[in-house]
Write an enzyme that holds these catalytic residues in place. Sequence first.
Site, mmCIF file in Angstrom:
data_model
loop_
_atom_site.group_PDB
_atom_site.id
_atom_site.type_symbol
_atom_site.label_atom_id
_atom_site.label_comp_id
_atom_site.label_asym_id
_atom_site.label_seq_id
_atom_site.Cartn_x
_atom_site.Cartn_y
_atom_site.Cartn_z
ATOM 1 N N TYR A 54 38.688 47.250 3.536
ATOM 2 C CA TYR A 54 38.472 48.116 4.690
ATOM 3 C C TYR A 54 38.028 49.512 4.246
ATOM 4 C CZ TYR A 54 41.300 44.468 6.955
ATOM 5 O OH TYR A 54 41.809 43.269 7.397
ATOM 6 N N HIS A 138 43.158 37.315 0.564
ATOM 7 C CA HIS A 138 42.230 37.720 1.617
ATOM 8 C C HIS A 138 40.964 36.864 1.612
ATOM 9 C CE1 HIS A 138 40.371 41.456 3.835
ATOM 10 N NE2 HIS A 138 40.547 40.408 4.628
#
Length: 322
Positions: A54, A138
């Site tokens: 992010y 992830h």
Amino acid sequence: MTRLGRGGAEVTSLGLGAAALGNLYTPIGDEQAQAAVRAAWERGIRYFDTAPHYGLGLSERRLGAALREYDRAAYTVSTKVGRRLEPADGTGDDLANGFAVPATHRRVWDFTADGVRRTLETSLERLGLDRVDIVYLHDPDDHAEEAFREGYPALEKLRAEGVVGAIGAGMNQTEMLARFVRDTDVDVVLCAGRYTLLDQSAATELLPEALQRGVSVVIGGAFNSGLLADPARHPTYDYAEAPRQLLDRALRMQAVAERHGTTLRAAALAFCSAHPAVASVLAGARSAAEVHDCADQFATPVPDAFWRELRATGLLPPEALS
């Protein structure tokens, strides 16, 4: 607070997804990011989710800075491993990956045991913490062999050492998450976008398996990247232009919600949180106002008549929330 699986981490029923703090799509300032975290705290949110992905670490840095004014024992932080950040030449931006930040680093897929530890160490540095409560693998979609052979065992060791409290995987699909639930000792899985008013694919296998085996589920993407927040203003689904059929369906749901005195946003959040396997729902927000709105919607009861009409009109399957 709800304890995750058999692990040592707890979450609030509503959490803050911090992708927007990493300048998802458009930039925000440090003060706006800090105000969003403060608003979450004011509304009783104590679970915060981030990732190196992010904003090339910006989300982690901003979240860590904003949380420093609070008692570390009072909140839960999750981050992710699998995308290791390496320095780049810094020219250009990261908008191709969805983040309005300079391209100071590049992402390297790495689910090796060494990669997992190195990625977590740098995340701790950016967060300014000596530990995180939850670590997810992830998006290991295209790296299943490495993730199961090396990445997951590395997380097991970190949990055994007390470096993290709970471990799991976070993905936008259900099949591999169900495999993690069946074949490993994960505490929690983060399922994004696959248990919503528009997509209940997680209900087929993943959620029943998790419930049976005592694995907790965190739901992300409750609004399917915008379509269920406001289909007229944000007709995006899974980060792309929404297909006409889904847009029409969302608009019909919105009209039903208005007839029953509620909102589509409230219904979207209520749907996700109602399943007994779900421990927390993550709401992404880029401002204090958005955080307050999410908290308000989450606290708003949705009339039973709304759900009955959705089922009766075929907008939800007959068995949904019945």
